[in-house]
Design a protein around this motif. Sequence first.
Motif, PDB file in Angstrom:
ATOM      1  N   PRO A 201      28.882 -12.441 -11.249  1.00  0.00           N
ATOM      2  CA  PRO A 201      29.273 -11.939 -12.575  1.00  0.00           C
ATOM      3  C   PRO A 201      28.459 -12.621 -13.665  1.00  0.00           C
ATOM      4  O   PRO A 201      27.678 -13.538 -13.392  1.00  0.00           O
ATOM      5  N   ASN A 202      28.670 -12.198 -14.898  1.00  0.00           N
ATOM      6  CA  ASN A 202      27.983 -12.798 -16.040  1.00  0.00           C
ATOM      7  C   ASN A 202      28.698 -14.094 -16.424  1.00  0.00           C
ATOM      8  O   ASN A 202      29.633 -14.106 -17.221  1.00  0.00           O
ATOM      9  N   VAL A 203      28.263 -15.188 -15.796  1.00  0.00           N
ATOM     10  CA  VAL A 203      28.874 -16.492 -16.034  1.00  0.00           C
ATOM     11  C   VAL A 203      27.784 -17.477 -16.464  1.00  0.00           C
ATOM     12  O   VAL A 203      26.600 -17.146 -16.454  1.00  0.00           O
ATOM     13  N   ASP A 204      28.189 -18.682 -16.830  1.00  0.00           N
ATOM     14  CA  ASP A 204      27.221 -19.693 -17.239  1.00  0.00           C
ATOM     15  C   ASP A 204      26.341 -20.092 -16.054  1.00  0.00           C
ATOM     16  O   ASP A 204      26.685 -19.868 -14.888  1.00  0.00           O
ATOM     17  N   ASP A 205      25.214 -20.717 -16.348  1.00  0.00           N
ATOM     18  CA  ASP A 205      24.236 -21.061 -15.314  1.00  0.00           C
ATOM     19  C   ASP A 205      24.799 -22.007 -14.262  1.00  0.00           C
ATOM     20  O   ASP A 205      24.473 -21.892 -13.074  1.00  0.00           O
ATOM     21  N   ALA A 206      25.644 -22.947 -14.684  1.00  0.00           N
ATOM     22  CA  ALA A 206      26.216 -23.903 -13.734  1.00  0.00           C
ATOM     23  C   ALA A 206      27.111 -23.198 -12.723  1.00  0.00           C
ATOM     24  O   ALA A 206      27.055 -23.487 -11.517  1.00  0.00           O
ATOM     25  N   THR A 207      27.934 -22.259 -13.200  1.00  0.00           N
ATOM     26  CA  THR A 207      28.813 -21.505 -12.295  1.00  0.00           C
ATOM     27  C   THR A 207      27.994 -20.613 -11.375  1.00  0.00           C
ATOM     28  O   THR A 207      28.291 -20.490 -10.185  1.00  0.00           O
ATOM     29  N   LYS A 208      26.959 -19.994 -11.921  1.00  0.00           N
ATOM     30  CA  LYS A 208      26.100 -19.132 -11.105  1.00  0.00           C
ATOM     31  C   LYS A 208      25.415 -19.933  -9.999  1.00  0.00           C
ATOM     32  O   LYS A 208      25.254 -19.457  -8.864  1.00  0.00           O
ATOM     33  N   GLU A 209      25.022 -21.161 -10.310  1.00  0.00           N
ATOM     34  CA  GLU A 209      24.401 -22.022  -9.308  1.00  0.00           C
ATOM     35  C   GLU A 209      25.403 -22.391  -8.220  1.00  0.00           C
ATOM     36  O   GLU A 209      25.056 -22.429  -7.026  1.00  0.00           O
ATOM     37  N   GLN A 210      26.649 -22.631  -8.603  1.00  0.00           N
ATOM     38  CA  GLN A 210      27.689 -22.910  -7.609  1.00  0.00           C
ATOM     39  C   GLN A 210      27.912 -21.694  -6.705  1.00  0.00           C
ATOM     40  O   GLN A 210      28.066 -21.828  -5.491  1.00  0.00           O
TER      41      GLN A 210
END
Length: 311
Positions: A201-210
Amino acid sequence: MKKWLKVIGILIGVIVLFLGVVYVVNVISNKVEKGKIQTYGQLVPIEGGNINVLMKGAGEETVVLLPGYGTGAPALDFKPLIEELSPNYKVVVVEPFGYGLSDVTDKPRTVENIVNETHEVLQKLNINRYILMGHSIAGIYGLDYVNKYENEVTAFVGIDSSVSTQGGNDEPFPTGFYKQLKQSGFFRLLTKLSPDQLIAPNVDDATKEQIRIIFLKNSFNASVLSEGEHFKQNFKAVEGLRFPKKLPVIFFLVKDNTDVEDWIPMHEEQVEQLAHGKVMTFEGSHYLHHTRSKEIVENFRSFMNEVETNN
């Protein structure tokens, strides 16, 4: 001839070196990334291992979210939906075995096992009345679930959810191929070369990396492969089931599904005999909750208000 043999030898050497580098990079990356995973939720011990559960919100009603097949980190994948639901509901994301931060289990991924495990988790959390909201394959497990635990489930919400009659599960599941793809490191390489393969989804970079790290960790693990191997059996197991007539059911579907013939009519058939049933369509991809969470929750709440008014 000697020249050609030398060229062939060099080519073989280069290929072997390339395969070795891909394998070693994957092994090292797996170890490094394992230490970077940030935990969330809580582990609930049940038969077969620990199931990870994320809970957010403090509403009087509870919504239990169930993921689609192969979703690496369900609690992070559902983030936009959780944010829309949590102001008014208690939201519970159950990550099945092999998903998110849950254990991998050796128990076969049959409908019966998956449904019983989900119920056992909710019982251990003292959650006895709830709305089931599921994406994709959760439509199959959810159908079995609401028939087994009709007195606990107050409504079912399907997000582009599967139906038993959709077909496409007759071919043998390529378990061996997927195992080799992951163990060799080529799956990691493919995701690196084609980042679009990571559905997030469209989330922050840190969440996307997780999401990326957990997705690579869980892809084609034993539980996920077992679930794939049981597709045909699991779809067959619910073929004769129907939603209970008094259960409110609403489906949110992709408007132009070109992959499955009669996608919308099949869902309309599922709700036509219900006291409260509805099908809504939206422009978007299969992961509708990534882009349409606000509309999904608004229409879901409106639907439930109508049900309450008419009862």
